[in-house]
Design an enzyme around this catalytic site. Structure first.
Site, short mmCIF file in Angstrom:
data_model
loop_
_atom_site.label_atom_id
_atom_site.label_comp_id
_atom_site.label_asym_id
_atom_site.label_seq_id
_atom_site.Cartn_x
_atom_site.Cartn_y
_atom_site.Cartn_z
CG ASP A 249 -1.75 1.20 1.38
OD1 ASP A 249 -2.38 1.59 0.38
OD2 ASP A 249 -1.79 1.78 2.48
CG ASP B 130 -1.31 7.69 0.60
OD1 ASP B 130 -0.21 7.99 0.11
OD2 ASP B 130 -2.40 8.00 0.08
#
Length: 185
Positions: free
Chosen positions: A12, A14
């Site tokens: 992922d 952020d």
């Protein structure tokens, strides 16, 4: 040598690679990398792992930033990673809002399947999905990836409040996961 899924680490963005914000990362100035995560991506690449990114970016659909701004952020990310000897093989992102009924927004596995197709893999079984939220882990689980939660970003809160998928490994940050995976710790 062809890529095998067990040498693929999907991240992922952020909260794992860069600081997260409840108000969205809307500009290059707001995109602030975790130096330890950039270094970890370099270490993993040099050790023969392929790195890909699967990221929900609903700020696009909400009009908070445009495709060019997102491209600028990703160019900066790739430049930082290249500076430490790393490489991002693929960045897949979902521009949709939660109510858009798309197939790519995590917790659905669509972004991971986009990565699988782009990298020419038959399966994602044995790959790793590293995230800071339950939806990251759920997307990984649905695609056959092994789930990893990092405590950066929203990870500590996720760990406290959510029941994680069976077999989820938990680390302080991406660097700690990298050291574990490479047998450094």
């Amino acid at each position: 040598m062809p890529l095998s899924a067990d040498r693929l680490v999907i991240l992922d963005r952020d909260g794992v690679i860069n600081q997260d914000s409840d108000h969205y990362i809307k500009s290059l100035e707001e995109w602030i990398a975790y130096p330890a995560s950039i270094a970890a991506i370099g270490e993993l690449t040099r050790a023969g792992y392929t790195i890909a990114i699967a990221t929900n970016q609903s700020g696009l659909g909400r009009g908070y930033f445009d495709e060019q701004t997102l491209t600028t952020m990703h160019d900066k990310l790739e430049g930082l990673v290249e500076n430490v000897g790393g490489r991002i093989a693929r960045i897949a992102y979902c521009p949709h809002e939660p109510g858009d009924d798309c197939k790519c927004r995590k917790p659905l596995p669509g972004l991971l399947f986009q990565i699988q197709q782009a990298l020419g893999l038959d399966t994602l079984e044995g790959s790793w999905m590293v995230g800071d939220s339950l939806r990251d882990l759920q997307a990984g689980e649905a695609a056959g990836s092994r789930p990893v939660l990092v405590k950066t970003g929203k990870g500590a809160a996720t760990l406290e409040k959510k029941e994680l998928p069976t077999g989820t490994k938990v680390f302080d940050d991406l660097a700690a996961f990298s050291r574990w995976l490479l047998g450094i710790e």
